[in-house]
Write a protein that holds these residues in place. Structure first.
Motif, mmCIF file in Angstrom:
data_model
loop_
_atom_site.group_PDB
_atom_site.id
_atom_site.type_symbol
_atom_site.label_atom_id
_atom_site.label_comp_id
_atom_site.label_asym_id
_atom_site.label_seq_id
_atom_site.Cartn_x
_atom_site.Cartn_y
_atom_site.Cartn_z
ATOM 1 N N SER A 190 -1.248 -0.860 -4.528
ATOM 2 C CA SER A 190 -2.413 -0.002 -4.329
ATOM 3 C C SER A 190 -1.936 1.330 -3.764
ATOM 4 O O SER A 190 -0.839 1.427 -3.204
ATOM 5 C CB SER A 190 -3.414 -0.654 -3.364
ATOM 6 N N VAL B 79 -9.332 -4.209 -2.015
ATOM 7 C CA VAL B 79 -8.417 -4.104 -3.157
ATOM 8 C C VAL B 79 -7.437 -5.275 -3.199
ATOM 9 O O VAL B 79 -6.885 -5.596 -4.260
ATOM 10 C CB VAL B 79 -7.638 -2.771 -3.153
ATOM 11 N N PHE C 12 0.864 -1.176 0.000
ATOM 12 C CA PHE C 12 0.000 0.000 0.000
ATOM 13 C C PHE C 12 0.905 1.232 0.000
ATOM 14 O O PHE C 12 1.652 1.456 0.954
ATOM 15 C CB PHE C 12 -0.893 0.034 1.244
ATOM 16 N N VAL D 8 -11.281 -4.415 -9.004
ATOM 17 C CA VAL D 8 -10.071 -3.590 -9.099
ATOM 18 C C VAL D 8 -9.710 -3.345 -10.554
ATOM 19 O O VAL D 8 -9.468 -2.206 -10.975
ATOM 20 C CB VAL D 8 -8.898 -4.265 -8.357
ATOM 21 N N LEU E 235 -2.785 1.872 -10.465
ATOM 22 C CA LEU E 235 -2.981 1.369 -9.113
ATOM 23 C C LEU E 235 -4.424 1.633 -8.679
ATOM 24 O O LEU E 235 -4.964 2.710 -8.943
ATOM 25 C CB LEU E 235 -2.044 2.083 -8.127
ATOM 26 N N PRO E 236 -5.059 0.678 -8.008
ATOM 27 C CA PRO E 236 -6.361 0.973 -7.406
ATOM 28 C C PRO E 236 -6.174 1.992 -6.285
ATOM 29 O O PRO E 236 -5.272 1.859 -5.460
ATOM 30 C CB PRO E 236 -6.816 -0.384 -6.858
#
Length: 477
Positions: free
Chosen positions: A344, A426, A258, A433, A366-367
């Motif tokens: 993400s 995600v 993340f 996603v 990226l989500p």
């Protein structure tokens, strides 16, 4: 004798393609398959200038002076530079003078020769600036003596691109028509901004409808117009870039990363992000929170900041805190690799003017998980990302020096439970996603490219020039 039933023939896809290869429908079908299966990383995106009549002689004879911090590495600086790049090739009489904070050599060193040459090409000549500009060398960066006898309106339009508190009325007097450009991260603006807007400029440009409503509700009487930011992204194959990444910035090979990119201040909501991350995950999870931050104290403070993050996580897990890495002072060349190494993007922000890192994350496929409030909702929502519900709005009352403009104004408090839910989603819901990532990238590449936004600016310039020629501009300042 009972008739033998006719055997049903089953044709393969290749058989059908061979039979109908000469029909128009065949080629249309192939085109459909190609579009649906092409990677967004390799799409050929072509833009056409439809917004403004670029052959209009008004543009060829329109003189514009743009005052902005385009040599700075700040958010205002990046926005100012990108907007200038979007219009410069269509305005032969465009000039730009640096207006803002001191320019540091390390910032200039980061620019390419193309950009530095661009700066030089837009510098006003000595005859184009009145003496007042020479007397304000602390905020105006010019390389020639000013014209001590210059008077009157030397430009059709002057654009001042900065915080309204810093606007200087006398500097704007060189333009027959005055445009302000600014941005704010709350649903109302500081009282000290209202008077300069109402008295110094003829109209105000902001990046989003969120800002249009915020300035109008705060008492701005001049027209407020939304002109989004634009970003010129490289023509890269993101999938290939991601495959080339070997270094994971301290995170383990199998970690789901993340990424959060932010300045170290209360508005960015780090405490909410750490509460959600520390509550949802532990050291047993294959996750890593990669924090890319810009702190004004620089890389020398990284050990102290690392300890701060660890202590905040221990509020939610005493021993088995989930993995995190803190990075600072990343170069522009390295930044794409940081995005490509991640899985993400998450920002538990309390308020944004536009949130350029969110748009960058969308470009790098990226989500995105972010608070569902403020300027970035112009392009971010349920169909293009994973918005986090707002628990409440509260008036800021903190004492952080950088946050002084927000005292008494609303900032969002994101829902911790919803943030936790979206971070899990995600990781697990790959179909959703993929769909939202593709839609988000298509949207920013078609709506917010330099050509599209440049056309909007040029259209407004033509409107203003026509008003000046007809004498219909109303002056009340």
């Amino acid at each position: 004798m009972k008739a033998r039933p006719r055997r049903r023939r089953h044709f393969s896809l290749l058989t059908w393609l061979f039979v109908f290869r000469k029909s128009f429908a065949f080629w249309l079908f192939l085109a459909f398959l190609y579009v649906m299966n092409s990677s967004f990383s390799t799409e050929l995106l072509s833009y056409s200038r439809k917004g403004a009549n670029l052959e209009d002689p008004l543009l060829q004879n329109l003189s514009v002076l743009w005052l902005g911090p385009f040599k700075a590495g700040s958010g205002y600086g990046q926005e100012s530079l990108n907007l200038l790049l979007s219009i410069a090739d269509k305005l032969p009489l465009l000039k730009a003078a640096y207006f803002g904070d001191k320019v540091y050599s390390r910032t200039l060193d980061a620019f390419s020769k193309r950009v530095l040459d661009f700066f030089e090409s837009l510098e006003p000549t000595c005859e184009e600036l009145p003496s007042y500009y020479c007397d304000k060398s602390d905020i105006i960066d010019i390389n020639c003596p000013c014209n001590r006898t210059a008077k009157g309106k030397l430009f059709d339009i002057v654009v001042i691109h900065s915080v309204p508190e810093g606007w200087v009325r006398k500097m704007l007097d060189v333009g027959a028509y005055k445009v302000g450009r600014t941005v704010f991260e709350s649903d109302s603006v500081p009282k000290s901004w209202i008077e300069p807007v109402n008295k110094f400029v003829d109209e105000l440009w902001v990046p989003s409808q969120f800002n249009v409503q915020g300035f109008q509700s705060s008492g701005v009487k001049k027209p407020v117009i939304a002109i989004p930011q634009c970003v010129e992204f490289p023509n890269w194959n993101i999938a290939s870039l991601r495959r080339s990444i070997k270094y994971r910035y301290g995170c383990h090979k199998n970690d789901f990363i993340f990424l959060s990119v932010f300045a170290w201040n209360e508005r960015k909501g780090l405490k909410y992000l750490l509460e959600a991350y520390g509550s949802e995950f532990s050291s047993e999870d294959d996750v890593c929170l990669l924090l890319l931050t810009r702190s004004y104290s620089g890389a020398s403070k990284l050990p102290e900041l690392n300890q701060t993050v660890a202590n905040m996580l221990r509020k939610y897990r005493r021993l088995d805190i989930p993995s995190f890495q803190l990075v600072s002072q990343i170069s522009d060349e390295e930044l794409p690799k940081v995005y490509a190494a991640s899985n993400s993007f998450v920002l538990a922000t309390r308020g944004e003017g536009w949130a350029r890192p969110i748009m960058e994350a969308i470009f790098y496929e990226l989500p995105v998980i972010a608070t569902n409030w403020s300027g970035h909702t112009e392009y971010f929502g349920e169909d293009t990302g994973f918005p986090v519900r707002v628990e409440r709005l509260e008036k800021y009352s903190g004492k952080e020096a950088e946050m002084k403009p927000y005292v008494g104004l609303h900032l969002a408090v994101p829902s911790i439970s919803d943030l936790r839910l979206k971070m899990r989603q995600v990781m697990l819901d790959t179909d959703t996603v993929r769909s939202r990532v593709q839609k988000a990238k298509r949207m920013i590449m078609t709506r917010y490219n330099p050509e599209t936004i440049g056309d909007q600016i040029l259209s407004h310039f033509i409107r203003i020039k026509k008003s000046l020629l007809s004498g219909s501009v109303q002056k009340d300042h």
